[in-house]
Design a protein around this motif. Sequence first.
Motif, PDB file in Angstrom:
ATOM      1  N   PRO A 187      26.645 -12.552  33.273  1.00 41.69           N
ATOM      2  CA  PRO A 187      27.262 -11.223  33.310  1.00 41.69           C
ATOM      3  C   PRO A 187      28.750 -11.260  32.960  1.00 41.69           C
ATOM      4  CG  PRO A 187      26.854 -12.009  35.547  1.00 41.69           C
ATOM      5  CD  PRO A 187      26.264 -13.024  34.621  1.00 41.69           C
ATOM      6  N   LEU A 188      29.253 -10.126  32.501  1.00 41.74           N
ATOM      7  CA  LEU A 188      30.679  -9.977  32.215  1.00 41.74           C
ATOM      8  C   LEU A 188      31.366  -9.393  33.445  1.00 41.74           C
ATOM      9  CD1 LEU A 188      30.314  -8.260  28.721  1.00 41.74           C
ATOM     10  CD2 LEU A 188      31.026 -10.628  29.114  1.00 41.74           C
ATOM     11  N   VAL A 189      32.526  -9.962  33.782  1.00 42.30           N
ATOM     12  CA  VAL A 189      33.370  -9.383  34.835  1.00 42.30           C
ATOM     13  C   VAL A 189      34.722  -9.120  34.175  1.00 42.30           C
ATOM     14  CG1 VAL A 189      34.519  -9.806  37.042  1.00 42.30           C
ATOM     15  CG2 VAL A 189      32.153 -10.563  36.717  1.00 42.30           C
ATOM     16  N   ASN A 190      35.145  -7.854  34.180  1.00 39.26           N
ATOM     17  CA  ASN A 190      36.369  -7.451  33.462  1.00 39.26           C
ATOM     18  C   ASN A 190      36.347  -7.920  32.006  1.00 39.26           C
ATOM     19  OD1 ASN A 190      37.387  -6.352  35.859  1.00 39.26           O
ATOM     20  ND2 ASN A 190      38.236  -8.331  36.466  1.00 39.26           N
ATOM     21  N   GLY A 191      35.210  -7.794  31.374  1.00 39.80           N
ATOM     22  CA  GLY A 191      35.107  -8.136  29.961  1.00 39.80           C
ATOM     23  C   GLY A 191      35.009  -9.624  29.664  1.00 39.80           C
ATOM     24  N   GLN A 192      35.022 -10.475  30.716  1.00 38.40           N
ATOM     25  CA  GLN A 192      34.947 -11.932  30.507  1.00 38.40           C
ATOM     26  C   GLN A 192      33.636 -12.468  31.081  1.00 38.40           C
ATOM     27  OE1 GLN A 192      37.538 -13.739  29.070  1.00 38.40           O
ATOM     28  NE2 GLN A 192      38.613 -11.813  28.753  1.00 38.40           N
ATOM     29  N   LEU A 193      33.043 -13.446  30.401  1.00 37.02           N
ATOM     30  CA  LEU A 193      31.828 -14.082  30.928  1.00 37.02           C
ATOM     31  C   LEU A 193      32.167 -14.798  32.233  1.00 37.02           C
ATOM     32  CD1 LEU A 193      30.273 -15.942  27.847  1.00 37.02           C
ATOM     33  CD2 LEU A 193      29.349 -13.916  28.999  1.00 37.02           C
ATOM     34  N   ASP A 194      31.426 -14.493  33.300  1.00 41.22           N
ATOM     35  CA  ASP A 194      31.704 -15.138  34.587  1.00 41.22           C
ATOM     36  C   ASP A 194      30.876 -16.419  34.726  1.00 41.22           C
ATOM     37  OD1 ASP A 194      32.707 -15.636  37.090  1.00 41.22           O
ATOM     38  OD2 ASP A 194      31.392 -14.193  38.105  1.00 41.22           O
ATOM     39  N   VAL A 195      31.133 -17.368  33.831  1.00 43.57           N
ATOM     40  CA  VAL A 195      30.362 -18.615  33.822  1.00 43.57           C
ATOM     41  C   VAL A 195      30.607 -19.410  35.107  1.00 43.57           C
ATOM     42  CG1 VAL A 195      29.981 -20.800  32.598  1.00 43.57           C
ATOM     43  CG2 VAL A 195      30.385 -18.718  31.305  1.00 43.57           C
ATOM     44  N   GLU A 196      31.839 -19.309  35.621  1.00 51.42           N
ATOM     45  CA  GLU A 196      32.186 -20.099  36.797  1.00 51.42           C
ATOM     46  C   GLU A 196      31.312 -19.749  38.005  1.00 51.42           C
ATOM     47  OE1 GLU A 196      36.456 -20.232  37.265  1.00 51.42           O
ATOM     48  OE2 GLU A 196      36.159 -21.042  39.294  1.00 51.42           O
ATOM     49  N   ASN A 197      31.083 -18.448  38.234  1.00 53.79           N
ATOM     50  CA  ASN A 197      30.364 -18.039  39.450  1.00 53.79           C
ATOM     51  C   ASN A 197      28.934 -17.577  39.217  1.00 53.79           C
ATOM     52  OD1 ASN A 197      32.847 -18.267  41.016  1.00 53.79           O
ATOM     53  ND2 ASN A 197      33.473 -16.429  39.907  1.00 53.79           N
ATOM     54  N   GLN A 198      28.618 -17.121  38.008  1.00 56.20           N
ATOM     55  CA  GLN A 198      27.323 -16.472  37.818  1.00 56.20           C
ATOM     56  C   GLN A 198      26.598 -16.953  36.562  1.00 56.20           C
ATOM     57  OE1 GLN A 198      27.050 -12.191  39.068  1.00 56.20           O
ATOM     58  NE2 GLN A 198      29.198 -12.191  38.473  1.00 56.20           N
ATOM     59  N   MET A 199      26.769 -18.231  36.217  1.00 55.09           N
ATOM     60  CA  MET A 199      26.133 -18.738  35.002  1.00 55.09           C
ATOM     61  C   MET A 199      24.615 -18.536  35.049  1.00 55.09           C
ATOM     62  SD  MET A 199      26.472 -22.548  33.397  1.00 55.09           S
ATOM     63  CE  MET A 199      25.067 -23.279  34.211  1.00 55.09           C
ATOM     64  N   GLY A 200      24.095 -17.827  34.057  1.00 53.02           N
ATOM     65  CA  GLY A 200      22.646 -17.651  33.941  1.00 53.02           C
ATOM     66  C   GLY A 200      22.079 -16.495  34.737  1.00 53.02           C
ATOM     67  N   ALA A 201      22.940 -15.756  35.472  1.00 50.84           N
ATOM     68  CA  ALA A 201      22.434 -14.689  36.351  1.00 50.84           C
ATOM     69  C   ALA A 201      21.943 -13.463  35.589  1.00 50.84           C
ATOM     70  CB  ALA A 201      23.515 -14.295  37.360  1.00 50.84           C
ATOM     71  N   GLY A 202      22.255 -13.369  34.300  1.00 50.22           N
ATOM     72  CA  GLY A 202      21.747 -12.266  33.480  1.00 50.22           C
ATOM     73  C   GLY A 202      22.508 -10.968  33.708  1.00 50.22           C
ATOM     74  N   GLY A 203      21.880  -9.862  33.320  1.00 52.98           N
ATOM     75  CA  GLY A 203      22.480  -8.556  33.568  1.00 52.98           C
ATOM     76  C   GLY A 203      23.438  -8.078  32.493  1.00 52.98           C
ATOM     77  N   GLN A 204      23.548  -8.808  31.384  1.00 51.43           N
ATOM     78  CA  GLN A 204      24.400  -8.314  30.289  1.00 51.43           C
ATOM     79  C   GLN A 204      23.610  -7.296  29.474  1.00 51.43           C
ATOM     80  OE1 GLN A 204      26.589 -10.129  26.707  1.00 51.43           O
ATOM     81  NE2 GLN A 204      26.829 -11.668  28.286  1.00 51.43           N
ATOM     82  N   ILE A 205      24.265  -6.223  29.085  1.00 53.44           N
ATOM     83  CA  ILE A 205      23.587  -5.163  28.325  1.00 53.44           C
ATOM     84  C   ILE A 205      23.877  -5.369  26.845  1.00 53.44           C
ATOM     85  CG2 ILE A 205      23.500  -2.658  27.942  1.00 53.44           C
ATOM     86  CD1 ILE A 205      24.434  -2.487  30.972  1.00 53.44           C
ATOM     87  N   LEU A 206      22.827  -5.529  26.057  1.00 50.98           N
ATOM     88  CA  LEU A 206      22.984  -5.780  24.620  1.00 50.98           C
ATOM     89  C   LEU A 206      22.301  -4.649  23.854  1.00 50.98           C
ATOM     90  CD1 LEU A 206      22.148  -9.594  24.718  1.00 50.98           C
ATOM     91  CD2 LEU A 206      24.420  -8.596  24.472  1.00 50.98           C
ATOM     92  N   ASP A 207      23.134  -3.849  23.220  1.00 52.85           N
ATOM     93  CA  ASP A 207      22.689  -2.650  22.530  1.00 52.85           C
ATOM     94  C   ASP A 207      22.643  -2.952  21.026  1.00 52.85           C
ATOM     95  OD1 ASP A 207      22.196  -0.062  21.993  1.00 52.85           O
ATOM     96  OD2 ASP A 207      23.920   0.740  23.092  1.00 52.85           O
ATOM     97  N   GLY A 208      21.574  -2.569  20.348  1.00 57.65           N
ATOM     98  CA  GLY A 208      21.492  -2.828  18.907  1.00 57.65           C
ATOM     99  C   GLY A 208      20.297  -2.112  18.316  1.00 57.65           C
ATOM    100  N   PRO A 209      19.933  -2.506  17.078  1.00 58.38           N
ATOM    101  CA  PRO A 209      18.805  -1.850  16.411  1.00 58.38           C
ATOM    102  C   PRO A 209      17.495  -1.957  17.209  1.00 58.38           C
ATOM    103  CG  PRO A 209      19.888  -3.428  14.916  1.00 58.38           C
ATOM    104  CD  PRO A 209      20.543  -3.551  16.253  1.00 58.38           C
ATOM    105  N   TRP A 210      17.432  -2.955  18.117  1.00 57.14           N
ATOM    106  CA  TRP A 210      16.230  -3.164  18.931  1.00 57.14           C
ATOM    107  C   TRP A 210      16.194  -2.228  20.129  1.00 57.14           C
ATOM    108  CZ3 TRP A 210      20.122  -6.669  17.959  1.00 57.14           C
ATOM    109  CH2 TRP A 210      21.090  -6.762  18.946  1.00 57.14           C
ATOM    110  N   GLY A 211      17.257  -1.437  20.348  1.00 57.83           N
ATOM    111  CA  GLY A 211      17.352  -0.601  21.539  1.00 57.83           C
ATOM    112  C   GLY A 211      18.339  -1.223  22.506  1.00 57.83           C
ATOM    113  N   VAL A 212      18.110  -1.049  23.808  1.00 58.28           N
ATOM    114  CA  VAL A 212      19.004  -1.635  24.800  1.00 58.28           C
ATOM    115  C   VAL A 212      18.254  -2.745  25.525  1.00 58.28           C
ATOM    116  CG1 VAL A 212      20.322  -1.245  26.908  1.00 58.28           C
ATOM    117  CG2 VAL A 212      20.273   0.512  25.138  1.00 58.28           C
TER     118      VAL A 212
END
Length: 281
Positions: A187-212
């Motif tokens: 997930p992003l926290v303040n626009g930055q990947l929170d790899v330190e605390n939440q690596m792999g936890a998911g929840g990022q929203i990816l919008d594109g031709p495939w939908g959301v």
Amino acid sequence: MFFKFFGAAIAFVMAGLPALAETPLERGRYLMNSIVACGNCHTPQTPAGPAQGMELAGQFLMSIDPFTAYAPNITPDVETGIGGWTDEQIIAAIREGRRPDGSIIGPPMPVEFYRDMSDNDVKAIVAYLRSVPPVVNVVERSTYNFPLPASHGDPVISVAEVSRDNLVEYGAYLTTGLGHCWACHTPLVNGQLDVENQMGAGGQILDGPWGVAVTPNITPHEDGIRDYSDADIAQAITKGLRPDGSPLSPPMAFYYYQNIAADDVAAIVAYLRTIDPKPLP
Ligand code: HEC
Ligand code: HEC
């Protein structure tokens, strides 16, 4: 009969000695068409897969609040691609996010993960980039509504090979330095990947031709892949299917990941089982 036997013997020898059997170009071809998958961003994608005759020729990627990103033409065309760059300049672009003119390459190119790419693997990728047909294709420049950093970190002088003897460590290398899986699955926290605390936890929203698409949790948490069998995880990565057989959404690079070698998939699965379980944010 003889040929059948002979072929089996060669396959056996190659499976046992992959490092010796492969040239840098062969290694680069394998990486680029499997786990590394630069083409998922740099090759125009159609619902049927990468566009014909346009491998690595660049494309519009996304327009979100903070930026509009285009993945440039990275074929060997001198005018519109990177044919005029030296090997060292291409390596600096990949591992340090810096162009020959000193300008910084912006997101979503996953430079922070590519820093971990070994010298041999990054050179193999360069060998492959030099081998693809040059394509004349002018791609627009990205625009960022915030200042890019002065650098993506310290210069990357040299990165040693990661041994395949330790399955989990090699899996970590495949997942991070080569596959940048965390760029989407964290997930992003303040626009930055929170790899330190939440690596792999998911929840990022990816919008594109495939939908959301919302990226799933791939940690060993109950919100993630705890109850998946090894075969379920392998099927998700290489076939883009959930355990119940329903299709997973792009932009995960399923078209490329179908070519990840079984040994490499096994290493990724072994590593994913060892990371800290985290809840879906
Ligand atoms: C998630 C998408 C994404 C992936 C994956 C990705 N790139 Fe990029 N790449 C970009 C974007 C976007 C830019 C341009 C950013 C900008 O305009 O500052 C870029 C820029 C570049 C540049 C600079 C080209 C130029 O003319 O300025 C090179 C070289 C490059 N990428 C190579 C690679 C290689 C090699 C890989 C795989 C190892 C790769 N990229 C993977 C998105 C990606
Ligand atoms: C460009 C973004 C992106 C990258 C990079 C990426 N994924 Fe995914 N991943 C997704 C999306 C999107 C989905 C499916 C979402 C959906 O359909 O609900 C997904 C689904 C999955 C699933 C299925 C999880 C489930 O709940 O069934 C697994 C496992 C997975 N990814 C592992 C990986 C691994 C391992 C890597 C690196 C080799 C990786 N992903 C790289 C975006 C990405």
